[in-house]
Design a protein around this motif. Sequence first.
Motif: not given
Length: 583
Positions: A179-190
């Motif tokens: 969850g911590l990383v998903m919050e940081q990534l936001g809408d970034v498409d990996i």
Amino acid sequence: MQKRKDFIWKMGGQQGEGIESCGEIMATILAKEGYSLYSQRLFASRIKGGHTTFALRVALEQIMSIGEGVDFLLALDQETVDMHGGEVRDGGYIICDSKVNPDFSKFEGSKVHCLSLPISETAMKQGSLLMRNIVALGMSVALLGFDTKMFKDAITAKFAKKSQEIVDKNLQAFDDGHGLVMEQLGDVDIDTLPAPGKKDQMFLLGNEACALGAIAAGSRFMASYPITPASEVMEYMIKNMDKLGATIVQTEDEIAACMTAMGGVYAGVRGFTCTSGPGLSLMAESLSMASMAELPMVVIDVQRSGPSTGMATKVEQSDIDAACYNAHGDYSGIVISPTSIEECFYEIQKAFNLAEMYQCPVIFMPDLQQGLNKQSVPSFDLNRVPINRGKMMKESDLPALEQPHYFKRFELTEDGISPRTIPGMKNGLFLSTGLEHNEEGKPAEAPTMHVSQTDKRFRKLETVADNYEPFLNNAKYDEADVLVVGIASSRGAIEEAVAEFDQEGVKVNHLQLRLIKPFPAKQLQPFMDAAKKVVIVEHNKTGQLTNLFKINMHKKHKISSCLKYDGNPFTKSYVKNAIKEVL
């Protein structure tokens, strides 16, 4: 649109922080999903503490090297950022535990994304700092864009024997990290890798492949003394000895290990031992005796960085001279090396065959990069290498003996290979010592007999290169700009470099050597003749493989070396640069 063919993930910190465990969980799951994997552990020569990393390269197609550069670096300490941050490619990510107040200043203005996240704090919410690796695993899965279910199932299975409470806490730690990383990534498409579909494959150490290969070859007797980086061979054999009805002896030192294995071989079993450079040195006298007594002895030497203790957890290929020349006298033996972790399984079986076909010691030499690192390989075919015990006599075929004659165990045959019996066979009695002997094994120092027996011991090796594939042949061109020859774990980096040269229109042939002694000069010479230049790729300072080429080959003016001896594996770029220098 999918662009990525592979990615490299690396995690670093101090030994004992669960870094390897985190990497193993990820790798095991991805291997089951059908991804091609290659891992690398770098660690200090100590039980706990000291900097360590676990790197994992994940691809859709078969890979045979760790590659270069890093896409995702997960750091539990500042040391990891300082030592490995420079490896991160543009667009890559560094996540560091906020507890260490990471310094990302050198990445300001770069295209590397740096995240300071509370790894330790998140683990402590579940009651234990030990869960940092599970938090880190959750973060990694988020970065890589994988489905969480397969990882959570693996965590549940891993801790199921403890308690439901422990399972739940680890699952929560994983979710919190994710969850911590998903919050940081936001809408970034990996840009991640699609699931390739499940394959019939294994993910294992080269040392484990060696042990499995020995078992498949029919060996049920091993004598050894633990030494990094070879100990896993014995550990695997010990874990499975009860299932196999095998006997594994941990001896007091390498001398005893070699002699004990030789005793088993003399008695008729396929015995072997396993060691690294320092142990191989101690075995020199015993190997000379095995040569004189014509005992089909197999020694696995997992090469590490030396001399002496050197860097016992780093890769090198500097035992070539020792394997070829260390034993005293006119020592006759065979030295071979696998070109991959998969070949650790198949070629060790051939090593047992060669030992019994030619009745001499065979030294089998993977390097640390193969022995101590895991790779995904197609599941092994147990019937691919048939057992060949050479001129092993049946009791029913032995003619009656008349006193005082013994069986002619060391008969002077045309091909140099004598018929062989084992103790207890009626009419098969012979004497076996380290002394020079006549055809019956009785001590004999007559000059003519010594010459005859010495010639015989070398004559029998003349056909080894005809009965064994001396190298992996990746030569595409009748005439090449460069012939590149490697050994052991350099194969993957060389193949990737050659593939790029092909795209650039440069004609580069590649051979990966298996047979080191007796040196296959006749088989190699046509490839040298067809190339303008020859580059020998090897992990040592002194060019030990290069020297063998210069001693045995014509047109040696073509030869140059690509040497690496910093403890790190070859990369595609390193090999390409060496080839470019001779073009």
